[in-house]
Write a protein that holds these residues in place. Structure first.
Motif, short mmCIF file in Angstrom:
data_model
loop_
_atom_site.label_atom_id
_atom_site.label_comp_id
_atom_site.label_asym_id
_atom_site.label_seq_id
_atom_site.Cartn_x
_atom_site.Cartn_y
_atom_site.Cartn_z
N LEU A 275 0.81 -1.23 0.00
CA LEU A 275 0.00 0.00 0.00
C LEU A 275 0.84 1.26 0.00
O LEU A 275 0.35 2.34 -0.35
CB LEU A 275 -0.92 0.03 1.23
N ALA A 276 2.11 1.15 0.41
CA ALA A 276 2.95 2.35 0.55
C ALA A 276 3.17 3.04 -0.78
O ALA A 276 3.36 4.25 -0.84
CB ALA A 276 4.28 1.99 1.20
N SER A 277 3.15 2.27 -1.87
CA SER A 277 3.47 2.85 -3.18
C SER A 277 2.24 3.33 -3.93
O SER A 277 2.32 3.65 -5.11
CB SER A 277 4.27 1.86 -4.02
N VAL A 278 1.09 3.37 -3.27
CA VAL A 278 -0.12 3.85 -3.93
C VAL A 278 -0.08 5.38 -3.94
O VAL A 278 -0.18 6.04 -2.92
CB VAL A 278 -1.38 3.34 -3.20
N ARG A 279 0.09 5.92 -5.12
CA ARG A 279 0.36 7.35 -5.28
C ARG A 279 -0.87 8.15 -5.68
O ARG A 279 -1.82 7.62 -6.24
CB ARG A 279 1.41 7.55 -6.38
N GLY A 280 -0.78 9.45 -5.44
CA GLY A 280 -1.77 10.40 -5.93
C GLY A 280 -3.18 10.01 -5.52
O GLY A 280 -3.42 9.59 -4.40
N ALA A 281 -4.10 10.16 -6.47
CA ALA A 281 -5.51 9.93 -6.15
C ALA A 281 -5.92 8.47 -6.33
O ALA A 281 -7.10 8.15 -6.30
CB ALA A 281 -6.37 10.84 -7.01
N PHE A 282 -4.94 7.56 -6.55
CA PHE A 282 -5.29 6.14 -6.70
C PHE A 282 -5.78 5.55 -5.38
O PHE A 282 -5.51 6.06 -4.30
CB PHE A 282 -4.10 5.34 -7.23
N ASN A 283 -6.54 4.48 -5.47
CA ASN A 283 -7.01 3.72 -4.32
C ASN A 283 -6.42 2.33 -4.38
O ASN A 283 -5.99 1.86 -5.45
CB ASN A 283 -8.54 3.55 -4.35
N ALA A 284 -6.39 1.65 -3.24
CA ALA A 284 -6.00 0.23 -3.23
C ALA A 284 -6.58 -0.40 -1.98
O ALA A 284 -6.69 0.25 -0.94
CB ALA A 284 -4.48 0.09 -3.25
N VAL A 285 -6.95 -1.65 -2.11
CA VAL A 285 -7.47 -2.40 -0.97
C VAL A 285 -6.63 -3.66 -0.81
O VAL A 285 -6.45 -4.43 -1.76
CB VAL A 285 -8.96 -2.76 -1.17
N PHE A 286 -6.08 -3.82 0.38
CA PHE A 286 -5.20 -4.94 0.70
C PHE A 286 -6.00 -5.89 1.60
O PHE A 286 -6.53 -5.46 2.63
CB PHE A 286 -3.98 -4.38 1.43
N VAL A 287 -6.09 -7.14 1.20
CA VAL A 287 -6.90 -8.11 1.95
C VAL A 287 -6.00 -9.23 2.44
O VAL A 287 -5.22 -9.79 1.67
CB VAL A 287 -8.01 -8.70 1.04
N GLU A 288 -6.09 -9.53 3.74
CA GLU A 288 -5.37 -10.68 4.28
C GLU A 288 -6.41 -11.73 4.65
O GLU A 288 -7.29 -11.47 5.45
CB GLU A 288 -4.58 -10.29 5.52
N SER A 289 -6.28 -12.92 4.05
CA SER A 289 -7.22 -13.97 4.40
C SER A 289 -6.47 -15.24 4.70
O SER A 289 -5.29 -15.38 4.37
CB SER A 289 -8.23 -14.18 3.28
N GLU A 290 -7.17 -16.18 5.33
CA GLU A 290 -6.49 -17.37 5.82
C GLU A 290 -5.85 -18.18 4.70
O GLU A 290 -4.68 -18.52 4.77
CB GLU A 290 -7.49 -18.25 6.58
N SER A 291 -6.60 -18.52 3.68
CA SER A 291 -6.07 -19.39 2.62
C SER A 291 -5.42 -18.60 1.50
O SER A 291 -4.33 -18.94 1.04
CB SER A 291 -7.17 -20.28 2.05
N ALA A 292 -6.07 -17.56 1.02
CA ALA A 292 -5.54 -16.82 -0.13
C ALA A 292 -4.28 -16.06 0.23
O ALA A 292 -3.45 -15.78 -0.62
CB ALA A 292 -6.59 -15.86 -0.69
#
Lengths: 428, 428
Positions: A275-292
């Motif tokens: 997520l640190a490199s998400v620049r400017g007006a971009f969005n990002a969603v980071f998901v942590e799940s058990e298997s994936a």
């Protein structure tokens, strides 16, 4: 398949344009033609760059959704009313609904989903979270066989643009906000963005989906970026971090078993976190799940065309369902996990303390942490004399305990000021 | 809902474990219990870390899929036969199918989707491309109202691990391959990975989905990473790039209108491209579409648990559909775009030429580019005397023209060697 469009602003006019221009391609993808049957607007005389017959436009949105020939209603008005009432009416009349309305879903989602379930119709809302980024469908369908532990999202482009500019140029918040307003990245009244209301709506929706529990905006702890200083951003850089406004949804241990924490606040995250490199007006969603494991979804979080892409993806899905006489999974709240207050969430703190440069100060400060069982990960002393500072990063502890430590520090004689306090997230 | 599992290796045993352990949660999400009714294995006596009754296991996969009480078949055997025959039989018998079999889909997808359409059953395959990363559903559903221009994917973890290690340590290919084999990131026979076959299967599937056209592995131009040298990696670094094995699917102009290019080859991409920071064995798929703009999907591309997550997401979706008596969108090939050969694709080249250090050499080299109308973007001269080199980066041109230029360069007297030739992708 007859489609009614409610709202014809930046997103609505793009939806209308694409529905018209790509009609034959969309018909092949759906299996039936989509006909734009009416557009509800506030100002019918307004100049619009659309080649559409004037009789499609109406100022009577209620009459439009009450029409019996409408199969599918697209709501891109935004806000609570009249959007809420129009969506409920549309569902009651047997139409399927596609909406981009995060505020309404985060506030009154329960009522809307109940109306959809009763009417046995789809209520789709991919565009409500993170614009064009497919995140609703991955959570509802792709991860339907997995257990999500945590969702960390940069879900507001305005605040990410501001924090990014503060990081790049070392500027202060006010200065960058003015620049963002000038460039159109922030609105004239930026409250919803900079105070974190917009991100909190999205956090409520993401938490509901990830944990199969109803979470409303009232459940979300919210802090905006107004108090983030250039010094905070520098401190973050010194410890290899960057400041981001995060929407955080976590499955945590509560007093009665598994529970949910949902919160929005600025936080330091390590530079090597995706997520640190998400620049400017971009969005990002980071998901942590058990298997994936760790997944990230990245893209434009707002704007007419990106949001229209998400709306039209939903329109195609809902129309396909309607042709088959079925509707999608609907709201999933069977887990009914309790949403805990912020004090119960566990996090790390970065605390910068202006201290007197004399013997015993570290012992006194360390004792303040120990009083609430908060364990210190690193201490760094900086400066001398009247510039002496202690920079402390804690291990994970309950947010309430960390807050109590900070209050305790402020009461110490040897502490001149607690100059910066910020949570640290995403450390691996 | 009775489920048959074909294959019980790394992925299959994880699927069996989760179906059993999470049975009640999955039942709530689906709306009906999923019962594991049989598991086809090659070696029934093999030690498995599964607490399941022995009578569930059978070596007769054909008898298992022929059982009339089976609603859903999960195929995680891999390879062409007997997987193909088992899937077709399962569909003919009225079962819905979830598969992770990229090789089979890229080879015989048309036949399988035809069988699914005839049987009016789902054939779901999220796990076939990029492991746990939701990419099939976003392309088929989320972007169903958009026009995809290009898909750039890092879809093979083994080769990404190798190229990443070559970049980090400056090592040669052979050395890193041995290390990857020792660590379990590369198989004893690494051919499918390092020669690009695995990535080419995924490119065929991605191109089919993105462009609503049937693309098979035979349509995909394929070059592996065997010939990538430490010098190539260094040259990339010198121009602010990194070498990645990319699966590239593009909508391009063909002689008869819109067409498709699908190819797998190593390429330099700029360090500021979101794909450049995809490390180790992770995968990522970058999608450029007309309305949504640039999207990226990132996560673990292989492994038992991540692949099982994708399989179970499909199982839940397919089971929900089955309860409603419907099936999903199926194969979409209405656009029927022609797949062009690699020579028609447009790309940039990075060419490193060992030349004689004398007057006229740049003129001769430039003339070789001009002969095929390939325009030069930058020229850099390096070294002197017997170390003299020209490093040239071109503008976009047809791959066939660029290849002809390289052949022409090799015929020049003043050129001692064309020491490195690599395509450059993702320049903005």
């Amino acid at each position: 398949m007859r489609v009614a469009l409610l709202g014809c602003g930046v997103v609505g006019s793009e939806v209308a344009r694409l529905l018209t221009r790509d009609a034959s391609e969309l018909a092949r993808r759906v299996g039936a033609p989509l006909e734009l049957a009416g557009i509800a607007v506030r100002r019918p005389g307004r100049e619009r760059d659309l080649d559409l017959p004037a009789e499609l436009f109406t100022t009577d949105a209620h009459a439009l959704v009450a029409r019996e020939d409408i199969d599918l209603v697209i709501e891109v008005i935004g806000g609570i009313e009249p959007a809420r009432e129009l969506i409920v009416t549309a569902l009651e009349n047997g139409a399927s609904v596609v909406t981009a309305n995060k505020a309404l879903l985060a506030e009154d989602g329960g009522e809307l989903f109940a109306a959809a379930a009763k009417a046995e119709r789809d209520l789709a809302f991919e565009a409500a979270v993170a614009g064009a980024i497919p995140i609703v469908r991955p959570l509802v369908e792709s991860l339907a066989g997995d257990t999500v532990h945590r969702v960390l999202g940069i879900v507001n482009g305005t605040t990410n643009f501001i924090l990014d500019a503060m990081t790049t140029h070392g500027s202060g918040f006010e200065e960058v906000l003015e620049e963002a307003q000038r460039l159109g990245y922030a609105e004239a009244d930026p409250t919803a963005d900079i105070e974190g209301f917009d991100a909190a709506s999205k956090a409520a929706i993401l938490a509901s989906l990830a944990f199969h529990s109803r979470v409303t905006i009232g459940d979300v702890h919210r802090e905006g970026i107004v108090e983030v200083t250039a010094a905070d951003v520098r401190s973050a850089a010194e410890m290899g971090c960057v400041v981001k406004l995060l929407a955080i949804c976590e499955r945590i241990d509560g007093p009665d078993g598994a529970a949910v924490s949902a919160r929005v606040h600025p936080a330091m995250i390590p530079l090597d976190h995706p997520l640190a490199s998400v620049r400017g007006a971009f969005n990002a969603v980071f998901v942590e799940s058990e298997s994936a494991g760790q997944l990230m979804f990245y893209g434009p979080g707002a704007g007419g065309a990106p949001t229209a892409s998400a709306v039209l993806g939903d329109v195609v899905s809902v129309a396909r369902n309607r042709l088959k006489g079925v509707w999608g999974p609907g709201e999933s709240t069977h887990a009914q996990l309790e949403v805990l207050e912020i004090g119960r969430a566990t996090t790390r703190y970065h605390v910068q303390i202006d201290v007197d440069d004399r013997a015993g100060v570290l012992a006194a400060v360390a004792a303040a942490f120990a009083e609430y069982d908060v364990s210190i990960k690193t201490v760094r002393q900086e400066g001398h004399g009247s510039d002496a500072q202690l920079v402390i990063v804690t291990h994970e502890a309950a947010d309430a305990d960390l807050a109590a430590v900070v209050a305790g520090l402020r009461d110490l004689d040897m502490v001149r000021d607690v100059s910066s306090v910020m949570r640290v997230e995403g450390m691996l």
